[in-house]
Design an enzyme around this catalytic site. Sequence first.
Site, PDB file in Angstrom:
ATOM      1  NE  ARG A   1      -2.828  -0.767   2.723  1.00  0.00           N
ATOM      2  CZ  ARG A   1      -3.824  -1.434   2.155  1.00  0.00           C
ATOM      3  NH1 ARG A   1      -4.736  -0.784   1.501  1.00  0.00           N
ATOM      4  NH2 ARG A   1      -3.902  -2.731   2.282  1.00  0.00           N
ATOM      5  CB  THR A   2       3.456   2.501   2.328  1.00  0.00           C
ATOM      6  OG1 THR A   2       2.603   2.252   3.434  1.00  0.00           O
ATOM      7  CG2 THR A   2       4.203   3.789   2.556  1.00  0.00           C
TER       8      THR A   2
ATOM      9  CE  LYS B   1      23.925  -9.855  -4.041  1.00  0.00           C
ATOM     10  NZ  LYS B   1      23.950  -8.891  -5.134  1.00  0.00           N
TER      11      LYS B   1
ATOM     12  NE  ARG C   1       7.001   0.788   5.795  1.00  0.00           N
ATOM     13  CZ  ARG C   1       5.721   0.417   5.914  1.00  0.00           C
ATOM     14  NH1 ARG C   1       5.416  -0.826   6.157  1.00  0.00           N
ATOM     15  NH2 ARG C   1       4.758   1.297   5.772  1.00  0.00           N
TER      16      ARG C   1
ATOM     17  CG  HIS D   1       3.907   4.943   8.476  1.00  0.00           C
ATOM     18  ND1 HIS D   1       4.376   5.490   7.307  1.00  0.00           N
ATOM     19  CD2 HIS D   1       3.016   4.001   8.116  1.00  0.00           C
ATOM     20  CE1 HIS D   1       3.786   4.896   6.296  1.00  0.00           C
ATOM     21  NE2 HIS D   1       2.964   3.986   6.756  1.00  0.00           N
TER      22      HIS D   1
END
Lengths: 303, 148
Positions: free
Chosen positions: A51-52, A80, A101, A129
């Site tokens: 969604r974001t 890695k 994120r 957020h």
Amino acid sequence: MRHLMSPLDFTKEELDALFDLAADIEKNPQLYAHKCEGKKLATCFYEPSTRTRLSFESAMLGLGGSVLGFSDAASSSASKGESVSDTIRVISCFADICAMRHPKEGAPMVAASKSSIPVINAGDGGHQHPTQTLTDLLTIRSLKGRLDDFTIGLCGDLKFGRTVHSLINALVRYDNIRFVLISPEELRVPDYITDMLKEKGIAYEECISLEDSIARLDLLYMTRVQRERFFNEEDYVRLKDFYILDKKKMELAKDDMIVLHPLPRVNEISVEVDDDPRAAYFKQVQYGVYVRMALILTLLELA
Amino acid sequence: MLNVGKIEEGFVLDHIDAGQSLTIYHLLQLDKLDCTVAIIKNARSNKKGKKDILKVECDINTLNLDVLALIDRNITVNVIKDGEIVAKKELTLPKEIKNVITCHNPRCITSIEQELPHIFVLSDEQKEIYRCKYCEEKYSKRRLFSKQ
């Protein structure tokens, strides 16, 4: 160059300007359709959040820009063992702005400190957020016409729900906001939030029953009990269906109360509420795109 | 009574709560300094009954004592030059502390990226509360030392 790490990074006046811009984008999207031509947004998502991520991508595409990025850590060089600092230095060569994120709290801040392009915190663990908070504020301002003088009920997981903490922190800067904090005993807001409310002399009450408090609310902000925030599955199962907003409870609410939810919802809002004109959580998603458009323009200094 | 000689230049930290001197020794990272350090435990004190004393012989500009305020602001810090007390240092809580304490929040970015400095920022001077610069995890003074 500016970054966005917390909703409090912007002053009230700066937020007003951002929301004015978002409102103008809503009215005249064609005026902004080419503003970011030639610019690239990197979406660096170390944990999935469709969604974001799509909201950011939609915002950039709506401005005529392009997008690149990854949508989980496994498909990035983090698998890695590359550090966030190194990743952002590389991304800075590929893009003009980055939305990040990360499951670890503070990761976007580390990125911002090494970045040569603006970094937007698109969610870091249970911490911040900010673009969700900007979305919430723009939705309230657009639908209620103001950001002061109302009673807001926050319901559900108030302990781990970062959207709730950020929203409270952002709203206390406005006058005459009254908070009704509705949660089971185990999911009450952390002490530092209630301490802050007490210190600032802001009216708030904590209660368990949604039925008893819904009638006096101007806004109801529902939240999901998030499985990923629990270390113990048993606690999650016990608390996940504690609140379910349905038609019957909506009958007790004011005619102009609006219902918000950061989404995704699970069971906490019954689908029968979706057709109620007071249900604003899908409009909220649309406002999320407008506010991200305004934010990208502001941080790229194209506003 | 045990006798520890005078120092020419450095610090004498007096009125340390009995038993705290080794914590201070480690927090000030005195183990990394190539200088003379005397740790006196359980010395007799009129004020406190028992106290610890630390004597550190070093260039007075090399040692940052800010972190002492985290432990106890009532510690007396005597600054010694040419064998004499030239000043008593007032202890104030540092605005920021770096690599003295570590963040224990398993969700903090410092838990997976080892090279990051652990930085704490003073968020409430009255309540003596620090927050991790990255995740804002709260660390009160009491908790700071229970986990060392």
